[in-house]
Design a protein around this motif. Structure first.
Motif, short mmCIF file in Angstrom:
data_model
loop_
_atom_site.label_atom_id
_atom_site.label_comp_id
_atom_site.label_asym_id
_atom_site.label_seq_id
_atom_site.Cartn_x
_atom_site.Cartn_y
_atom_site.Cartn_z
N SER A 87 11.22 16.87 -0.32
CA SER A 87 12.58 17.35 -0.55
C SER A 87 13.50 16.76 0.45
CB SER A 87 12.61 18.76 -0.79
OG SER A 87 12.10 19.34 0.38
N ARG A 88 14.83 16.83 0.24
CA ARG A 88 15.62 16.16 1.13
C ARG A 88 17.01 17.10 1.07
NH1 ARG A 88 17.60 10.05 0.39
NH2 ARG A 88 19.01 11.17 -1.41
N GLU A 89 17.65 17.05 2.21
CA GLU A 89 19.07 17.74 2.08
C GLU A 89 19.90 17.33 3.48
OE1 GLU A 89 20.94 22.25 1.66
OE2 GLU A 89 19.14 22.09 2.60
N LEU A 90 20.91 17.05 3.18
CA LEU A 90 21.95 16.44 4.37
C LEU A 90 21.75 17.35 5.63
CD1 LEU A 90 24.15 14.21 5.02
CD2 LEU A 90 25.63 16.07 4.39
N ASP A 91 21.52 16.62 6.89
CA ASP A 91 21.49 17.45 8.13
C ASP A 91 22.88 17.42 8.79
OD1 ASP A 91 20.22 18.87 10.20
OD2 ASP A 91 19.90 17.17 11.20
N ARG A 92 23.38 16.16 8.78
CA ARG A 92 24.55 16.29 9.45
C ARG A 92 25.34 14.67 9.44
NH1 ARG A 92 20.58 15.03 12.80
NH2 ARG A 92 20.39 13.38 14.17
N GLU A 93 26.57 14.59 9.36
CA GLU A 93 27.50 13.45 9.22
C GLU A 93 27.93 13.00 10.51
OE1 GLU A 93 30.19 13.04 5.67
OE2 GLU A 93 29.30 14.95 5.11
N ILE A 94 27.60 11.60 10.71
CA ILE A 94 27.99 10.96 12.00
C ILE A 94 29.04 9.70 11.54
CG2 ILE A 94 27.33 9.74 14.12
CD1 ILE A 94 25.04 11.31 14.31
N GLY A 95 30.33 9.88 11.45
CA GLY A 95 31.05 8.98 11.01
C GLY A 95 30.82 8.77 9.59
N ASP A 96 30.55 7.55 9.08
CA ASP A 96 30.43 7.29 7.91
C ASP A 96 28.90 7.48 7.39
OD1 ASP A 96 33.03 6.89 7.16
OD2 ASP A 96 32.83 4.67 7.65
N SER A 97 28.03 7.71 8.31
CA SER A 97 26.74 7.73 8.27
C SER A 97 26.10 9.10 7.76
CB SER A 97 25.92 7.27 9.59
OG SER A 97 26.21 5.93 9.90
N LEU A 98 25.32 9.31 7.07
CA LEU A 98 24.59 10.65 6.50
C LEU A 98 23.11 10.66 7.11
CD1 LEU A 98 25.75 10.47 2.73
CD2 LEU A 98 26.98 11.62 4.68
N ILE A 99 22.88 11.69 7.92
CA ILE A 99 21.52 12.04 8.44
C ILE A 99 20.96 13.01 7.65
CG2 ILE A 99 20.11 12.35 10.31
CD1 ILE A 99 22.09 9.91 10.70
N PHE A 100 19.69 12.59 6.69
CA PHE A 100 19.03 13.78 6.08
C PHE A 100 17.97 14.20 6.91
CE2 PHE A 100 21.51 11.32 3.01
CZ PHE A 100 21.86 12.21 1.96
N ARG A 101 17.65 15.32 6.34
CA ARG A 101 16.37 16.21 6.63
C ARG A 101 15.52 15.88 5.61
NH1 ARG A 101 17.76 20.85 7.42
NH2 ARG A 101 18.32 20.70 9.61
N ASN A 102 14.19 15.38 5.84
CA ASN A 102 13.06 14.99 4.80
C ASN A 102 11.86 15.93 5.22
OD1 ASN A 102 14.70 12.71 3.82
ND2 ASN A 102 13.67 11.40 5.46
N VAL A 103 11.76 16.52 4.11
CA VAL A 103 10.73 17.68 4.18
C VAL A 103 9.48 17.68 3.22
CG1 VAL A 103 10.44 20.16 3.82
CG2 VAL A 103 12.54 19.36 4.87
N LEU A 104 8.34 17.84 4.00
CA LEU A 104 6.90 17.79 3.21
C LEU A 104 6.47 19.20 3.15
CD1 LEU A 104 4.37 16.45 2.09
CD2 LEU A 104 3.46 16.57 4.62
N THR A 105 6.08 19.72 1.73
CA THR A 105 5.83 21.05 1.59
C THR A 105 4.13 20.70 0.97
OG1 THR A 105 7.94 21.68 1.26
CG2 THR A 105 6.16 23.20 0.49
N VAL A 106 3.43 21.60 1.41
CA VAL A 106 1.80 21.63 1.06
C VAL A 106 1.48 22.78 0.25
CG1 VAL A 106 -0.45 21.36 1.63
CG2 VAL A 106 1.28 20.23 3.06
N PHE A 107 0.99 22.87 -0.69
CA PHE A 107 0.50 23.80 -1.79
C PHE A 107 -1.12 23.89 -2.12
CE2 PHE A 107 4.71 22.24 -2.64
CZ PHE A 107 5.31 23.43 -2.88
N ASP A 108 -1.58 25.02 -2.44
CA ASP A 108 -3.13 24.95 -2.79
C ASP A 108 -3.10 24.63 -4.11
OD1 ASP A 108 -2.33 27.37 -4.14
OD2 ASP A 108 -3.42 28.50 -2.83
#
Length: 364
Positions: free
Chosen positions: A298-319
């Motif tokens: 999954s992914r969600e915006l973490d922060r914006e620096i000027g015109d740049s978008l920094i995303f948080r990329n997340v890995l989730t594990v399930f049984d």
């Protein structure tokens, strides 16, 4: 084999269980490493413009087949990480592939080409082909709905699983199509309510929404959307449906409902969709047959620096029962082409227009 330096080594001790039942939570020791490997194509140029969207893994997980607009099937050996062959095919005729938007190697090794309102099933050596029409007129039991044109479809044996929708493009549920006689069994699901708040309208009639993800695991079909941290599990033997909701400590659990969802031009709707991409977006599930686990990015915006978008990329594990085991941030593209091979997760990367993979090695 070309192999670059390991990118990540993380050890996590996380307590991530079903958020609705704290008694099911368990502590998981979770370690993984990510290596980058490259494919040697020799003097050939591989088709990477669609980021391997037209590719599929062989049944024995030793080869990757990638289909190009030139109607060439590129055969990549994942053991030696080399291009083995480029097989020329015809677009039309008795062995024509048509204009597929996706391909799949089914459980028997047949090569399946998905086109608009049709599917073409080839033998493993491409020497024979059967063509099946998926129009409402060609199928019995589908009316008054129709099969969704470009949402993912999965073939298993002589059955095809796909999303069916109204003529107004509102998803309704799963259609199970017998490719032998064209009969359709419809299983209604609450998809419309999940999709409608995030559906964009271009002009007066064209609807735009994220694809509904499908993953076949044994005798269950897992459905998920980009909008919510949940999964719908369809038991294919009993037709019963279970909804599992999850909780993330690293992202939101649901995408915000957009204020505006209508536009008159493609540029306007592109701007609306681009803005919505800042909110959390959930990817599809991937099943590891060796270790009987699933992962999702999954992914969600973490922060914006000027015109740049920094995303948080997340890995989730399930049984295998889709109980959440662990989650962590990762540095790979969460929505690139991915597949499991021998218990390792391969994630497509483009390195200066050459084919590479970020390879996850998991240890629990």
């Amino acid at each position: 084999m070309k192999k670059l330096t390991p990118l990540i080594l993380l050890v996590l001790c996380l307590a991530c269980g079903n958020p609705t039942d704290k008694s099911n939570q368990e502590e998981v020791n979770f370690t993984f490493r990510v290596d980058t490997v490259m494919v040697d194509a020799g003097e050939e140029i591989l088709f990477l413009q669609s980021a391997l969207s037209h590719s599929s893994l062989s049944v024995d997980q030793k080869k990757l087949f990638n289909f190009s607009p030139k109607s060439e099937l590129e055969v990549i050996d994942l053991e030696s990480l080399k291009l083995l062959d480029k097989i020329a095919t015809d677009k039309e005729g008795p062995l024509g592939t048509g204009w597929p938007y996706a391909i799949q190697v089914d459980q028997t090794g047949n090569m399946v080409f998905y086109g608009v309102e049709e599917v073409r099933v080839f033998s493993s050596d491409l020497s024979s082909m059967k063509r099946y029409q998926l129009t409402t007129e060609a199928l019995s039991g589908l009316e008054p709905e129709m099969l969704s044109m470009f949402n993912p479809k999965i073939t298993y044996g002589n059955l095809l699983y796909g999303i069916y929708e109204t003529l107004e493009q509102v998803p309704q549920g799963i259609a199970i199509v017998s490719m032998e006689d064209g009969s359709v069994k419809k299983i209604p699901l609450d998809l419309a309510g999940r999709i409608a708040p995030y559906t964009y309208l271009l002009g007066s009639d064209r609807k735009v929404f994220e694809m509904i993800n499908l993953e076949l695991v044994d005798k269950s079909l897992i459905l998920s959307t980009a909008y919510a941290n949940e999964a719908l599990i369809l038991d294919l033997e009993s037709d019963s449906v279970t909804v599992k909701t999850f909780h993330s400590e690293l992202t939101s659990d649901k995408k915000k409902i957009p204020i505006r969802t209508s536009a008159e031009t493609i540029n306007e709707i592109d701007d609306l969709i681009k803005e919505s991409k800042k909110d959390v977006t959930f990817g599809q599930f991937y099943f590891d047959k060796m270790h009987r686990r699933l992962v999702r990015f999954s992914r969600e915006l973490d922060r914006e620096i000027g015109d740049s978008l920094i995303f948080r990329n997340v890995l989730t594990v399930f049984d295998k029962e889709l109980n959440q085991l662990a989650e962590t941030e990762v540095s790979v593209d969460p929505f690139s082409k991915k597949f499991f091979k021998d218990g390792k997760l391969y994630s497509y990367i483009n390195v200066e227009d050459e084919l590479g993979f970020a390879v996850f090695t998991f240890d629990f």
